[in-house]
Structure formats: C-alpha cells, structure tokens
Write an enzyme that holds these catalytic residues in place. Structure first.
Site, mmCIF file in Angstrom:
data_model
loop_
_atom_site.group_PDB
_atom_site.id
_atom_site.type_symbol
_atom_site.label_atom_id
_atom_site.label_comp_id
_atom_site.label_asym_id
_atom_site.label_seq_id
_atom_site.Cartn_x
_atom_site.Cartn_y
_atom_site.Cartn_z
ATOM 1 N N GLY A 12 0.850 -1.198 0.000
ATOM 2 C CA GLY A 12 0.000 0.000 0.000
ATOM 3 C C GLY A 12 0.879 1.240 0.000
ATOM 4 N N VAL A 14 2.931 2.697 2.339
ATOM 5 C CA VAL A 14 4.310 2.564 2.824
ATOM 6 C C VAL A 14 5.083 1.546 1.981
ATOM 7 C CG1 VAL A 14 5.765 1.956 4.792
ATOM 8 C CG2 VAL A 14 3.655 3.253 5.154
ATOM 9 N N SER A 16 4.670 0.833 -1.220
ATOM 10 C CA SER A 16 5.061 1.465 -2.486
ATOM 11 C C SER A 16 6.243 2.390 -2.266
ATOM 12 C CB SER A 16 3.907 2.296 -3.061
ATOM 13 O OG SER A 16 2.753 1.523 -3.179
ATOM 14 N N LYS A 105 3.002 -0.969 14.717
ATOM 15 C CA LYS A 105 3.058 -0.669 16.163
ATOM 16 C C LYS A 105 1.984 -1.408 16.948
ATOM 17 C CE LYS A 105 1.563 2.869 13.493
ATOM 18 N NZ LYS A 105 2.233 3.255 12.241
ATOM 19 N N GLU A 190 -7.867 9.271 8.409
ATOM 20 C CA GLU A 190 -8.488 8.189 7.655
ATOM 21 C C GLU A 190 -10.007 8.284 7.729
ATOM 22 O OE1 GLU A 190 -6.654 4.318 8.127
ATOM 23 O OE2 GLU A 190 -4.951 5.268 9.124
ATOM 24 N N ASP A 201 -3.453 4.843 18.602
ATOM 25 C CA ASP A 201 -2.216 4.748 17.830
ATOM 26 C C ASP A 201 -1.040 5.319 18.629
ATOM 27 O OD1 ASP A 201 -0.706 4.535 15.156
ATOM 28 O OD2 ASP A 201 -0.485 6.653 15.660
ATOM 29 N N LYS A 205 2.503 3.405 20.236
ATOM 30 C CA LYS A 205 3.878 3.885 20.080
ATOM 31 C C LYS A 205 4.505 4.194 21.440
ATOM 32 C CE LYS A 205 2.631 5.785 15.563
ATOM 33 N NZ LYS A 205 2.035 6.983 14.912
ATOM 34 N N GLY A 302 3.392 8.926 6.303
ATOM 35 C CA GLY A 302 3.537 9.184 4.874
ATOM 36 C C GLY A 302 4.378 8.106 4.221
#
EC number: 1.1.1.3
Lengths: 436, 436
Positions: A12, A14, A16, A105, A190, A201, A205, A302
């Site tokens: 997807g 990352v 690519s 993560k 998203e 999220d 982390k 990104g």
C-alpha cells in the site's frame, strides 16, 4: 556479493514508498550497506495494484506464504498492519528463519513479547524503526544512542493526524468536528479515524517507547489512553493566554511507584520547541540523567518518510546479520533476560500538574470555596485566570493552573468541586507538563 | 561474562563525566550491553586530579602507553584532544588491536582518513559519536538512521559557545565583545575562545558530517570557515525585523557542482525550530529525499552530555565487537571502498540568498543605482527595507534580501556597489538559508 533479497508483504502506501525509494537510491544504499538490497518478491491481495508499482522488477503473488516459503528471501517486510494475519505471518516468517522488518506498532505493542521471543529462539532480527514516529530514527536513539542514561521520561507528539487537527483548531479557531472533516479531505485523517483521534495509535507507540526506555516488557493493556475528541476550542484559547499549547502527548515516565504510561491532551509551555511542532509533524523528547533533554523531529507518517525507516532497518540487518545473534543490538534496547517487572502505575498514581476550567456562578465566595477544596486536598495553585462575566451573564469561567499533584487526589478534589452549587457545568480538567 | 575493560586517556571534564556516569549507571548499562563495562585504567599527566575522580576504582598512571600496552584493555577512550599526541596515541592503540572511542573532532576532521584506514587494516572500530553535537546521537542518525536517503543537506548549530553568544546578543542587545566576556565568566567560552568564535570547531564537525552524509573523505582543508567576531548588533536587529534570526551554522550541501562545506553566520527564518534553539544548545537539521526534514536537538557540550555519547559508543562496541569486521557499521556511514571523490566546491560556487546592509547617502537615485547593479548581475531582490534617515542625518541604512544566487556573482556585484560614491561604508553581506 549478490544482493540481499527481500520479500514485501503488503504494498500500500508505505510498501510502495519502500519499493520506490529502494529502487531510486539503490546505488547510494549499496554503498552504505556494503551489499545491494532488492525487493524481489511482493505479496498483496490486490495483485493488479502491486504490479502497477513494481512492474517487472519483482515477482508479484497474492499469497504471502509463497514469499515466506522462498528460500532465497533473507528478510521479510510486514506492512499488512493490524493484529491478526500480520501476527501469524510475522511468526511464520521468523519460524522460516527470515529476519522481519515491520512498521506495525499495534502488533508489537500487543504481541511484541511473543514475537521477540520467537525471533530470539530462531536467531533472527525483528526491526521496527518505522513503528514509531515514521522517518525519525527514535527507536535507534533510544536503543543505541542514549544507552549511557537512566532515562527519566519520554514525551512525544507521535500521531500526526491529531497534531494536524490541534494545530488547525488553534490557528483557525475551529471546532474539532470541522477540522476532522478537513483533515479527512486532505488525507491527514483516515475515513475511520478512531485509532488516531482516540489516542490508541499514540498509545501503541508510547508502549514501545516505554519498553525501550525502561527495560520493561511491552504492556499496551496497562496504558492510560485519552484522545482529543472532547477537547474544546475554549480551552485551547485559555491555554494560549496562559502561555501554553495543547498537544496530544504520549508519555512514559519513571517515578517512585513505577512507570507512568499515558496518552492524553497536555498543556505544554509555548516556548518549548515541542510546543511549536505544527501540522502533521512528529517530535519526541527524551530526558536522560546524563544527556539532559534531547529532541527528535520529523515526518511521522507518509509513504517515503516511513519507507526511510523501513529501509534503515534493511540496511541495519544487511550490515549486521552475520553477527553472533547473542551479540546483536537487543530488540527492546535491554537484553531479553534483563527486562524488569517494574510496574506500570495506574492513572490515579500519576503525578502531573493540572489545568482546570470551571463554569461558575458570578457571585461572591465562589473562588474561595474552590480554593479551599484544593487547599484541603493539599493541591497548591500556580495561577488563576478569572474572566469578567459578560454583560447580562450571571456565570463566568475560572481557570486554575495547579502545581504537581497525584492524580487520585485531584480526582477526589474534582468530585468535591463539582458538587458545589456554584459550579454550573462539568469541570474541564487537563494535564499539564512543563517538560523541563 | 567478565566486564569489558576500558582504558581512559585524559580525565578532564568529559573524562570525569564518562567515569562518573559509567559508575552511576553501571547496572542499567550492563542490562543494555549484555556485559559490564568498566574503566579499569586511567592515564593523565595530572595523576593527582585523576586519583581524586576515580579513587581506588581504577589504576591511575601518568603514561598513556601503559594503558595501550595492557593486554586486558579492550577499548581505549581518547579524550586528550588536539592533533598531536592524540593522533599518535590513537594510532598506537589501533596498532595494539584496541577499539578506540574519541570525542576529538579536530583529530578526525584532519587525520580521519589515516585513522580509519589503520582501524580497518587492524580490524578494530573507531567510534566518535561525542565528536559532533555532544550528547545528540547525530552520528548514529546519519550513519544508520537515514541510510535510505540521498541526503540533500545537513545544517547545524554545532557550537554551543557561539550560539550562547548570539542568543545573548539578540536578547540583551549587547555587543559581541561584552557577551564574550560574560560567556567566559560563565564557563560557556574558554579563556582562548578562538576555535569557537572563529568557526573552526564548527567546521571540524561539519567536515565529519559531510563525510557521513555524502560518502566523501574528510576534507577539513576544503571547508569555508567564518566566525561571528565581525557580527554587529544592528544586523541582528534588522534580521529580526525581517523575520530572521542569525545563527552560526555548519552546512554541508549537495549541489550540481559538488559538495558545499561551509561555516558562517546565517539568517534563518524565525519560525523554523532551529531558529529557536537558544543558549548553549545544539541542533542539527538533516534533509533527505525520502524522509524530508528531520531535526536533532540537545546539549552539544558539557561533562555528562558528552559522556553520554562516549558511553553509547562503548555500548555499541561491546554489543558488536565480536561481529565480522567486514560486516560492522562503516566508520563514515559508507563502506570504505565506496567513498566518492565528489569535489568540495569553492565558496564562489556556493548557492545561497543574501542579506545586504548598505550605509548610503540620503539622496535621490541611490536605491536605483544599487538595484540596477543587482539586476545586471542577474541577482533578484526578495525584499528591501529602507530606514528613514534620522533628523539631521544625511545617511541611512538600506537592507536588501536577495533570492538565491551563486556567491561569485554576488561578490562581483558587491565590488560594484561598494564603488558607488553614494555607498558610504563597507557593505555588510550575510548569507541566508530558508532551510525548507
């Protein structure tokens, strides 16, 4: 020497980026790694999309297990995400003797102990620089760069979506819901933003960073998690007037009773560098007893920034995979036999200062009643900001900044204050960190 | 496993910090490194001072060669400084098969190629995280964290003394000489501050970063070096009005003609994080094609912050010294056979924008003459700030910000402008970097 061969699971955003950067910079990377690094096989359910990215430069399959079964593949990159199939495939890749690189993560914060143990057993490496703060090499800083230190705390803006939303709320004076829609339109949030805006999220982390900083197992289930959905524009403005900005911080801190592990909106002094980290950028502060304060800043998400971290892991593995497994850099910074059972303290035991906003009746003695409760609770006041009530209004806002206190004590005091008949609305309480 | 034994050459400020941190955090460090790390032998000409620091926990000798000759010593830390005896001892330690850790930027910037070649030959490691930006793990970031990237530029505040002086000049409106004396009194500047204020120390560090970033040999002799001694308060104030701060930056940049390697006072947009790095703090920005902008911030000097970096190197070596020497992380990020001879360009070829301050006669046509010269030189103007002359004065300041140009072209234009009869004093020209 022939190139090291890499299999990629999931191509997807990352994935690519990883393929493209590895292709574009292959010569530069080979000069660093001492050996070429090539993604020779890609697995993605969307075979068409995968082919569009890789052309004829790699074999594309739908079944990830074909990649894992390929004896020529030395390293498997897991970019599928989630706790489910990603866990199974990571464990299968390890069992097949592959080194694993992952940006996942969620997987590591929840199943890290199992995965790292399997990797140790099999003598392979699991690398995850991309799992925290995207392209910023913060895992490496914690695991290798600051090894001299008793780390005292780590505090980071580690979710770009929420930082973008908070920056926009402050800059444009807009409400959360409006900015969220804008962030979704721009691709900073998203379609289902729950994991980001509810702080999950960031907590994944922060959990990883707590293990790296303090030599404890990953324990996501013990993290205290609050998002930004309830944050009001009024508090952003009052904070600003008092010299603070509100950031969603992931914090891991060592204190007498154990380790604090928490994610919540936090007032931070405006003059700190981290308070000036705007938009979708990330930054992590690490405080060590020898080094003092350090800060690491960059793009936290990104395609190519995250790919930068994935590829750094590939280079690390390429450089070091022939080393005696017992002599490699340990996954969680501390040797696996040297993790401690230092408890993660409950939120009641956390020590912070507070920002309180009380909507009160505009009458005599109101402030006295409030400050008496705080005094009796042994919570000392740092500053009070009282607004004149507007013409015709009979209520006003009182803002109080406190000094440090144990959270449980503050909660008890809040219950008492809330019960005052002159307190007219639910009290807003936010934690404040000086980060000094 | 018995502890790894370390010999320390020179126990001044950083040496004492290293000994103390290693002692204080020995348990934490052992848990990370997988093995204890002990300084068992210290060499210092001042044996008394050394004994005061180490007590009976290490053997103290006056002769560094006794440390190097000790077969039980695995790693030698060189903290003597300078290019002379430090070079000899580092080479002798390498020849004796010891790994070497050093904080000596001067040594490596000038003699790095010789030292790294000797280390490679002998199969030992030379680690130097402490040589740039003190406790900030910037060497590791460049060498390992950002290996995916074509690095485009590195720009850093890498000398705390000069940053302290510039911060004070701006904050208090004081002149350079006054602040320098204050800095010396506070211990932020040495009795002989030449290496700091003339930019030499920053140039040593920028030289090391240029090698790490671009895969070129260390070439200190090619660096363009300007310090801050000629900087005037007026320019700090004008820069501020135009939205810039003046920082002494060490810059290494890739451009079409080669690599720029330069240290000079630089205008930086006030809103950049790096512009807000104050006092004796350091920060380095690294721009990579995949990761975008990253920044690393912390204490760039001092006993324990520098010790933090020295000990990180000890842990790295302890973790990795059993690895096949060919498979270790290369000293200068790129494999030794893969360094390129990319030229370092002369200052005339450097591309930057400029800040100009001209003291001009207050009469018609002055600005037109100046702007005509710039236009004819193909240098375009970004902004002009013209002060009204004070009552009774017949001259005034004109400030010009230009867009990017090749420095040689600007120098020619400056010569022409300086020759104008209406330009009454030497023109001040400073370079400006947007760092975007």
């Amino acid at each position: 020497m022939k190139p090291i061969q890499v299999g990629l699971l999931g191509i997807g955003t990352v994935g690519s980026g990883t393929f493209n950067v590895l292709t574009r910079n292959q010569e530069e990377i080979r000069r660093r790694a001492g050996r070429g690094i090539e993604i020779t096989m890609v697995a993605d359910l969307n075979v068409e999309r995968a082919r569009e990215v890789v052309g004829d430069r790699a074999q594309v399959v739908a079944d990830a297990r074909q990649v894992i079964a390929n004896p020529d593949i030395d390293i498997v990159i897991e970019l599928i995400g989630g706790y489910g199939i990603a866990r199974t495939l990571a464990l299968e890749a390890i069992a097949a003797g592959k080194h694993v690189v992952t940006a996942n993560k969620a997987l590591l914060a929840v199943h890290g102990s199992e995965i790292f143990a399997a990797a140790r057993e099999r003598g392979v490496m699991v690398a995850f620089e991309a799992a925290v703060a995207g392209g910023i090499p913060i895992i490496k800083a914690l695991r290798e760069g600051l090894t001299a230190n008793q780390i005292q705390w780590v505090a980071g803006i580690i979710n770009g979506t929420t930082n973008f939303i908070l920056s926009e709320m402050r800059d444009k004076g807009l409400d959360f819901e409006v900015v969220l829609k804008e962030a979704q339109r721009l691709g900073y949030a998203e379609a289902d933003p729950t994991f980001d805006i509810e702080g999950v999220d960031a907590a994944h982390k922060a959990t990883l960073m707590s293990a790296l900083a303090f030599g404890i197992p990953v324990q996501f289930d013990k993290a205290h998690v609050e998002g930004i959905t309830k944050l009001q524009g009024a508090d952003i403005r009052y904070a600003e007037q008092l010299g603070y900005r509100i950031k969603l911080l992931g914090i891991a801190r060592r204190q007498a009773a154990g380790i604090e592990l928490r994610v919540h909106p936090t007032l931070v002094p405006s003059k700190r560098l981290i308070a000036n980290v705007e938009g979708a950028m990330n930054a992590v502060m690490v405080q060590g007893d020898a080094v003092g304060t350090t800060l690491y800043y960059g793009k936290g998400a990104g395609s190519e920034p995250t790919a930068s971290a994935v590829i750094a892991d590939l280079v690390d593995i390429t450089r070091l995979h022939t080393a005696d497994p017992e002599q490699r850099v340990p996954h969680l910074a501390f040797q696996p036999d040297e993790l401690h059972a230092t408890p993660i303290v409950s939120i009641d035991q956390v020590v912070t200062s507070f920002y309180l906003r009380l909507r009160v009746a505009d009458q005599k003695g109101v402030l006295a009643a409030i400050t008496r409760i705080l005094a009796e609770s042994d919570i000392s006041i740092d500053a009070v900001l009282q607004r004149e009530s507007a013409e015709g209004e009979h209520s006003t806002d009182v803002i109080i900044l406190t000094h440090e206190t144990v959270e449980g004590r503050m909660r008890a005091a809040l219950t008492q204050m809330q019960a005052l008949p002159t307190v007219l609305a639910p009290i807003v309480s936010l934690r404040k960190e000086e980060l000094a």
